[in-house]
Scaffold this motif. Structure first.
Motif, short mmCIF file in Angstrom:
data_model
loop_
_atom_site.label_atom_id
_atom_site.label_comp_id
_atom_site.label_asym_id
_atom_site.label_seq_id
_atom_site.Cartn_x
_atom_site.Cartn_y
_atom_site.Cartn_z
N ARG A 3 0.84 -1.21 0.00
CA ARG A 3 0.00 0.00 0.00
C ARG A 3 0.87 1.25 0.00
O ARG A 3 0.62 2.21 -0.73
N LYS A 4 1.93 1.25 0.79
CA LYS A 4 2.84 2.39 0.87
C LYS A 4 3.49 2.65 -0.49
O LYS A 4 3.56 3.80 -0.93
N LEU A 7 0.93 4.19 -2.93
CA LEU A 7 0.63 5.58 -2.62
C LEU A 7 1.84 6.49 -2.81
O LEU A 7 1.71 7.58 -3.38
N ASP A 8 3.01 6.05 -2.37
CA ASP A 8 4.22 6.87 -2.50
C ASP A 8 4.57 7.17 -3.95
O ASP A 8 5.09 8.23 -4.28
N HIS A 9 4.31 6.21 -4.83
CA HIS A 9 4.69 6.36 -6.24
C HIS A 9 3.51 6.75 -7.13
O HIS A 9 3.64 6.82 -8.35
N ASN A 10 2.33 6.95 -6.50
CA ASN A 10 1.13 7.35 -7.22
C ASN A 10 0.85 6.42 -8.41
O ASN A 10 0.65 6.87 -9.54
N ILE A 11 0.85 5.13 -8.12
CA ILE A 11 0.57 4.13 -9.15
C ILE A 11 -0.63 3.30 -8.73
O ILE A 11 -1.00 3.26 -7.56
N ARG A 12 -1.25 2.64 -9.69
CA ARG A 12 -2.47 1.87 -9.42
C ARG A 12 -2.23 0.37 -9.43
O ARG A 12 -3.05 -0.37 -8.92
N THR A 84 0.70 1.63 -18.92
CA THR A 84 -0.51 2.04 -18.22
C THR A 84 -1.51 2.65 -19.20
O THR A 84 -1.18 2.93 -20.36
#
Length: 105
Positions: A3-4, A7-12, A84
């Motif tokens: 999860r980190k 969120l840290d890398h703004n990826i899905r 992506t």
């Protein structure tokens, strides 16, 4: 940790590999909302393609409403890259702009 990283890398989509570096699945924030202590417990099948597949052939997978990325793998399922939805849209826009620029007015 998964999860980190998302969120840290703004990826899905986060590819998951085994000890030998081969792709075994993928996980996203949606999967991580399920109650479990391990990535393996929420991991889903990763959408994959070979490096020689035409990029626009990924369009059906990336517009299915479920997939946000396709993992590019070699014959041994080692990760070479990731395409992506945004990558494919940017590529389509570049092709469109090139076609528009080259077309006679």
């Amino acid at each position: 940790e998964a999860r980190k990283q998302l969120l840290d890398h703004n990826i899905r989509t986060l590819p998951v590999t085994d000890a030998e570096g081969r792709l075994v699945g993928a996980v996203g924030l949606r999967e991580l909302t399920k109650a479990t202590d391990t990535v393996k417990g929420v991991m889903s099948k990763a959408d994959t393609a070979s490096p020689d597949k035409p990029a626009m052939r990924l369009l059906p997978v990336l517009t299915d409403g479920r997939s946000h990325a396709v993992v590019i793998v070699d014959a041994e399922r080692r990760i070479l890259g990731l395409i992506t939805q945004a990558d494919l849209l940017a590529a389509a826009a570049r092709v469109h702009m090139a076609d528009t620029t080259l077309s006679p007015a």
